[in-house]
Design a protein around this motif. Structure first.
Motif, mmCIF file in Angstrom:
data_model
loop_
_atom_site.group_PDB
_atom_site.id
_atom_site.type_symbol
_atom_site.label_atom_id
_atom_site.label_comp_id
_atom_site.label_asym_id
_atom_site.label_seq_id
_atom_site.Cartn_x
_atom_site.Cartn_y
_atom_site.Cartn_z
ATOM 1 N N ASN A 16 0.801 -1.199 -0.075
ATOM 2 C CA ASN A 16 -0.013 0.095 0.048
ATOM 3 C C ASN A 16 1.054 1.299 -0.151
ATOM 4 O O ASN A 16 1.678 1.552 0.665
ATOM 5 C CB ASN A 16 -0.761 -0.020 1.344
ATOM 6 C CG ASN A 16 -1.746 0.874 1.105
ATOM 7 O OD1 ASN A 16 -1.445 2.141 1.530
ATOM 8 N ND2 ASN A 16 -3.148 0.858 1.092
ATOM 9 N N TYR A 17 0.710 2.012 -1.050
ATOM 10 C CA TYR A 17 1.407 3.283 -1.225
ATOM 11 C C TYR A 17 0.677 4.636 -1.135
ATOM 12 O O TYR A 17 -0.468 4.582 -1.353
ATOM 13 C CB TYR A 17 2.145 3.256 -2.404
ATOM 14 C CG TYR A 17 3.405 2.412 -2.744
ATOM 15 C CD1 TYR A 17 4.734 2.776 -2.301
ATOM 16 C CD2 TYR A 17 3.205 0.907 -3.125
ATOM 17 C CE1 TYR A 17 5.716 1.893 -2.481
ATOM 18 C CE2 TYR A 17 4.159 0.168 -3.133
ATOM 19 C CZ TYR A 17 5.590 0.453 -2.765
ATOM 20 O OH TYR A 17 6.412 -0.333 -3.012
ATOM 21 N N ASN A 18 1.239 5.566 -0.581
ATOM 22 C CA ASN A 18 0.941 7.110 -0.806
ATOM 23 C C ASN A 18 1.558 7.532 -1.792
ATOM 24 O O ASN A 18 2.792 7.434 -1.998
ATOM 25 C CB ASN A 18 1.365 7.930 0.404
ATOM 26 C CG ASN A 18 0.053 7.967 1.449
ATOM 27 O OD1 ASN A 18 -1.037 7.585 1.104
ATOM 28 N ND2 ASN A 18 0.096 8.704 2.451
ATOM 29 N N LYS A 80 -3.475 -1.820 -8.714
ATOM 30 C CA LYS A 80 -3.468 -0.455 -9.117
ATOM 31 C C LYS A 80 -1.732 -0.148 -9.936
ATOM 32 O O LYS A 80 -1.080 -1.004 -9.565
ATOM 33 C CB LYS A 80 -3.070 0.499 -7.770
ATOM 34 C CG LYS A 80 -4.420 0.575 -7.033
ATOM 35 C CD LYS A 80 -5.702 1.236 -7.960
ATOM 36 C CE LYS A 80 -6.711 1.452 -7.078
ATOM 37 N NZ LYS A 80 -7.904 1.399 -7.892
ATOM 38 N N ASP A 81 -2.152 0.416 -11.038
ATOM 39 C CA ASP A 81 -0.694 0.830 -11.664
ATOM 40 C C ASP A 81 0.118 1.718 -11.315
ATOM 41 O O ASP A 81 0.034 2.819 -11.228
ATOM 42 C CB ASP A 81 -1.226 1.251 -13.237
ATOM 43 C CG ASP A 81 -0.005 1.379 -14.115
ATOM 44 O OD1 ASP A 81 1.098 0.781 -13.946
ATOM 45 O OD2 ASP A 81 0.052 2.128 -15.165
ATOM 46 N N ASN A 82 1.394 1.029 -10.817
ATOM 47 C CA ASN A 82 2.265 1.962 -10.035
ATOM 48 C C ASN A 82 3.180 2.712 -10.790
ATOM 49 O O ASN A 82 3.982 3.114 -10.643
ATOM 50 C CB ASN A 82 3.326 1.003 -9.022
ATOM 51 C CG ASN A 82 4.076 0.094 -9.472
ATOM 52 O OD1 ASN A 82 3.811 -0.483 -10.631
ATOM 53 N ND2 ASN A 82 5.192 -0.402 -8.786
ATOM 54 N N ILE A 113 0.443 -7.374 -5.397
ATOM 55 C CA ILE A 113 -0.225 -6.103 -5.995
ATOM 56 C C ILE A 113 -0.111 -4.791 -5.303
ATOM 57 O O ILE A 113 0.314 -4.782 -4.200
ATOM 58 C CB ILE A 113 -1.633 -6.533 -6.070
ATOM 59 C CG1 ILE A 113 -2.354 -6.761 -4.789
ATOM 60 C CG2 ILE A 113 -1.939 -7.834 -7.080
ATOM 61 C CD1 ILE A 113 -3.901 -6.869 -4.954
ATOM 62 N N TYR A 114 -0.357 -3.785 -5.975
ATOM 63 C CA TYR A 114 -0.379 -2.460 -5.257
ATOM 64 C C TYR A 114 -1.709 -1.789 -5.042
ATOM 65 O O TYR A 114 -2.700 -2.023 -5.818
ATOM 66 C CB TYR A 114 0.365 -1.408 -6.190
ATOM 67 C CG TYR A 114 1.824 -2.259 -6.708
ATOM 68 C CD1 TYR A 114 2.746 -1.969 -5.638
ATOM 69 C CD2 TYR A 114 2.115 -2.676 -7.615
ATOM 70 C CE1 TYR A 114 4.071 -2.834 -5.855
ATOM 71 C CE2 TYR A 114 3.343 -3.425 -7.910
ATOM 72 C CZ TYR A 114 4.254 -3.467 -7.060
ATOM 73 O OH TYR A 114 5.421 -3.828 -7.299
ATOM 74 N N ASN A 115 -1.797 -1.081 -4.002
ATOM 75 C CA ASN A 115 -3.027 -0.451 -3.641
ATOM 76 C C ASN A 115 -2.694 0.873 -3.185
ATOM 77 O O ASN A 115 -1.734 1.455 -2.609
ATOM 78 C CB ASN A 115 -3.585 -1.231 -2.660
ATOM 79 C CG ASN A 115 -5.222 -0.796 -2.203
ATOM 80 O OD1 ASN A 115 -5.682 0.012 -2.889
ATOM 81 N ND2 ASN A 115 -5.600 -1.780 -1.339
#
Length: 115
Positions: A16-18, A80-82, A113-115
Motif C-alpha cells: 500500500n503506497y501513498n 493499481k498501476d504503480n 499487487i499495489y493499492n
C-alpha cells in the motif's frame, strides 16, 4: 479445464503506497504491506479469450483452484498501476502455470499487487 484432480494455489500480497505528487516519476511512500484478503483471482483455461472461473482469496491471501486437468493456465489479479501508464489506473498481474500430472498441486509464486 475443470473435471480433473489437480490444484493450483498461491498467495496475494498487497503493498500500500501513498503518492507524493500525482505525476510520472513522483515519489511514493510505502504505508504498509499485508496479506491480500478478499481479492478476486481469475483463471483462464488454455487459450480461452476470457476467464473460466474466479475465486476470492482468504484472510491470509491464499487462493486455490481445484479440479483441474493437465494443461496450461493463466492466473491473474488486478492491481493499481504503480507506473502510471495505464489509462484506467489498473493493470493485471498474470502468472502462467502448467499442470503436467493428474493429481499435481502447483504453487504459483507470490503475486504482489499495489493499492
Amino acid at each position: 479445464g475443470e473435471g480433473g484432480r489437480a490444484t493450483i494455489k498461491g498467495r496475494i500480497w498487497v503493498e500500500n503506497y501513498n503518492t507524493l505528487g500525482a505525476y510520472p516519476g513522483g515519489a511514493y511512500t510505502l504505508n504498509g504491506e499485508y496479506a491480500g484478503a478478499d481479492e478476486d483471482v481469475y483463471i483462464i483455461y488454455g487459450d480461452d479469450a476470457s476467464y473460466g472461473n474466479k475465486v476470492k482469496s482468504g484472510p491470509d491471501g491464499i487462493f486455490e483452484f481445484k479440479y483441474l486437468r493437465k494443461g496450461k493456465y493463466k492466473i491473474y489479479v488486478y492491481s493499481k498501476d504503480n507506473t502510471l501508464q495505464s489509462k484506467s489506473g489498473d493493470v493485471s498481474i498474470v502468472k502462467e502455470v502448467e499442470i503436467t500430472g493428474k493429481k499435481q498441486t502447483k504453487e504459483v509464486e507470490q503475486i504482489t499487487i499495489y493499492n
